[in-house]
Design a protein around this motif. Sequence first.
Motif, PDB file in Angstrom:
ATOM      1  N   UNK A   1       0.787  -1.144  -0.043  1.00 48.91           N
ATOM      2  CA  UNK A   1      -0.108  -0.058   0.176  1.00 48.91           C
ATOM      3  C   UNK A   1       0.905   1.375   0.037  1.00 48.91           C
ATOM      4  N   UNK A   2       0.224   2.403  -0.601  1.00 54.60           N
ATOM      5  CA  UNK A   2       1.043   3.465  -0.794  1.00 54.60           C
ATOM      6  C   UNK A   2       0.100   4.659  -0.300  1.00 54.60           C
ATOM      7  N   UNK A   3       0.821   5.839   0.143  1.00 53.84           N
ATOM      8  CA  UNK A   3       0.184   7.280   0.210  1.00 53.84           C
ATOM      9  C   UNK A   3      -0.459   7.540  -0.956  1.00 53.84           C
ATOM     10  N   UNK A   4      -1.246   8.600  -0.814  1.00 50.66           N
ATOM     11  CA  UNK A   4      -1.965   9.142  -1.755  1.00 50.66           C
ATOM     12  C   UNK A   4      -2.614   8.490  -2.956  1.00 50.66           C
ATOM     13  N   UNK A   5      -3.330   7.438  -2.183  1.00 46.14           N
ATOM     14  CA  UNK A   5      -3.749   6.581  -3.116  1.00 46.14           C
ATOM     15  C   UNK A   5      -5.078   5.803  -2.400  1.00 46.14           C
ATOM     16  N   UNK A   6      -6.048   5.383  -3.020  1.00 48.21           N
ATOM     17  CA  UNK A   6      -7.221   4.733  -2.497  1.00 48.21           C
ATOM     18  C   UNK A   6      -7.294   3.478  -3.305  1.00 48.21           C
TER      19      UNK A   6
ATOM     20  N   UNK B   1      -7.117   9.548   3.757  1.00 49.61           N
ATOM     21  CA  UNK B   1      -8.679   9.691   4.489  1.00 49.61           C
ATOM     22  C   UNK B   1      -8.813  11.017   4.993  1.00 49.61           C
ATOM     23  N   UNK B   2      -8.019  11.592   5.557  1.00 48.19           N
ATOM     24  CA  UNK B   2      -8.344  12.857   6.275  1.00 48.19           C
ATOM     25  C   UNK B   2      -8.358  13.984   5.171  1.00 48.19           C
ATOM     26  N   UNK B   3      -7.740  13.855   3.927  1.00 50.90           N
ATOM     27  CA  UNK B   3      -7.811  14.886   2.957  1.00 50.90           C
ATOM     28  C   UNK B   3      -9.270  14.767   2.364  1.00 50.90           C
ATOM     29  N   UNK B   4     -10.074  13.894   2.491  1.00 49.80           N
ATOM     30  CA  UNK B   4     -11.563  13.560   2.151  1.00 49.80           C
ATOM     31  C   UNK B   4     -12.609  14.237   2.764  1.00 49.80           C
ATOM     32  N   UNK B   5     -12.171  14.208   4.095  1.00 50.94           N
ATOM     33  CA  UNK B   5     -13.081  14.497   5.717  1.00 50.94           C
ATOM     34  C   UNK B   5     -14.229  13.287   5.563  1.00 50.94           C
ATOM     35  N   UNK B   6     -13.478  12.088   5.314  1.00 50.01           N
ATOM     36  CA  UNK B   6     -14.266  10.904   5.498  1.00 50.01           C
ATOM     37  C   UNK B   6     -15.509  10.697   4.641  1.00 50.01           C
ATOM     38  N   UNK B   7     -16.447   9.925   4.722  1.00 54.09           N
ATOM     39  CA  UNK B   7     -17.837   9.744   3.957  1.00 54.09           C
ATOM     40  C   UNK B   7     -18.603  10.866   4.441  1.00 54.09           C
ATOM     41  N   UNK B   8     -19.350  11.303   3.455  1.00 53.25           N
ATOM     42  CA  UNK B   8     -20.268  12.527   3.432  1.00 53.25           C
ATOM     43  C   UNK B   8     -21.306  11.896   4.431  1.00 53.25           C
ATOM     44  N   UNK B   9     -21.737  12.724   5.629  1.00 53.66           N
ATOM     45  CA  UNK B   9     -22.534  12.431   6.638  1.00 53.66           C
ATOM     46  C   UNK B   9     -24.144  13.021   6.300  1.00 53.66           C
ATOM     47  N   UNK B  10     -24.742  12.080   5.932  1.00 58.17           N
ATOM     48  CA  UNK B  10     -26.241  12.487   5.565  1.00 58.17           C
ATOM     49  C   UNK B  10     -27.182  11.432   6.252  1.00 58.17           C
TER      50      UNK B  10
ATOM     51  N   UNK C   1     -15.295   7.582  -3.241  1.00 59.28           N
ATOM     52  CA  UNK C   1     -14.390   7.186  -4.342  1.00 59.28           C
ATOM     53  C   UNK C   1     -14.414   8.582  -5.497  1.00 59.28           C
ATOM     54  N   UNK C   2     -15.544   8.783  -5.643  1.00 55.70           N
ATOM     55  CA  UNK C   2     -15.541   9.798  -6.779  1.00 55.70           C
ATOM     56  C   UNK C   2     -15.476  11.072  -6.180  1.00 55.70           C
ATOM     57  N   UNK C   3     -15.313  11.519  -4.920  1.00 58.25           N
ATOM     58  CA  UNK C   3     -14.490  12.497  -4.549  1.00 58.25           C
ATOM     59  C   UNK C   3     -13.115  12.664  -4.622  1.00 58.25           C
TER      60      UNK C   3
ATOM     61  N   UNK D   1      -7.088  12.137  -6.403  1.00 53.82           N
ATOM     62  CA  UNK D   1      -6.266  11.193  -5.791  1.00 53.82           C
ATOM     63  C   UNK D   1      -6.568   9.929  -6.688  1.00 53.82           C
ATOM     64  N   UNK D   2      -5.463   9.177  -6.881  1.00 55.72           N
ATOM     65  CA  UNK D   2      -5.601   8.076  -7.803  1.00 55.72           C
ATOM     66  C   UNK D   2      -6.358   6.983  -6.988  1.00 55.72           C
ATOM     67  N   UNK D   3      -6.989   6.083  -7.890  1.00 56.26           N
ATOM     68  CA  UNK D   3      -7.773   4.918  -7.329  1.00 56.26           C
ATOM     69  C   UNK D   3      -7.328   3.824  -7.982  1.00 56.26           C
ATOM     70  N   UNK D   4      -6.841   2.665  -7.278  1.00 54.43           N
ATOM     71  CA  UNK D   4      -6.228   1.709  -7.552  1.00 54.43           C
ATOM     72  C   UNK D   4      -7.391   0.301  -7.521  1.00 54.43           C
TER      73      UNK D   4
END
Length: 346
Positions: free
Chosen positions: A165-170, A245-254, A265-267, A274-277
């Motif tokens: 696993x690497x940083x700056x990647x989902x 994870x912190x960059x995304x502010x987590x899952x949107x809370x609705x 992942x779209x965000x 942020x790249x998606x693997x």
Amino acid sequence: MPIMNLICYHQGNMIVQEPKQIWEACLDRGVVPEYYLTVVMVARNDDYAGDQFHRLQNAIDSTFTLAEKTKTLIELLIIEWNPPAGRRRIRETYRFRRSEYLTYRIITVPRKIHETLSGEEGPNVLEYEGKNVGIRFARGEFIVSTNQDDVWSPNMHNAVVSRSFRKKMFYTQYQDSHTPYDDLPSTIVNVPSFTTDDGLLEACSHDAYESRAFTFPSPQVMDTTNFLVIAHEASDFTLAHRDTWKMTHGYRETGAKTWMDMELLLTAAWTLDIPITYTRDTLSCHQQHQTVVHPNSDVDNQDVDVGKMMTKEEIHMNEKDQWGLQNIKLWEYGLQCEVFRGGLGV
């Protein structure tokens, strides 16, 4: 003598009082990671989808096996959300085996906090809000958001020992849908209660590489033609570095029951670049269970235009300090935290 602030939590029939300083230490995520990986899941003892006990026990045992066999420091962080009145707590119900490589932590979100977010008539569990609590307080370098029904494959063991696993990647994976089957596909499994450690690995037997040679494919360019494939069932496996994870502010809370795993992942891909693997080398399998219908889930993404998200015309994120219960006085509202090693010790 000064009066020490105390918090109370239940242990069997006893009420245990804990100093606030110990509570704060239990929640402290640390400046630097303490573990290579934190596994985050949300659960409550409500017999979710029937036969919950054996599926959650298998998930706990699978993470124990992951730590033991890879000899990697791992944290299993369970967010016990809104525990049902009159039922035993998770710590008192399940077997937590002791390993020098595995630490357990349970953060309990009480009804008072739950009703502050959802009201008295809302759902009993807020899955993504709960996962955000885990992501906020996790002590691992990498954090995988998963579910109480999932067990790890040999591929996951190999990815951990390969330090893939690497940083700056989902990271996310292929998994079949949670639907009824006459013949189960290989990513949806039935696992007996209290199976052996080898039995857990045999149940989810995906093993694509030689030991310590696990390789992820190149990041996938996500667009409106493929996001439904890449982000499908992402609630069962989404992994990133704690700072990512912190960059995304987590899952949107609705208060949503669906969609937020995909939207995150779209965000990441479109709003934050942020790249998606995405890998088809399955890292976890989902234990089959009864179909659960979530009322009103068809409106969870009603106000999202994915085309506009891709062009950055729409942004769907929590405010920086408005996720993971940051806007609630956790001590006053009775949030509980305990950390333990399992087995007969503490």
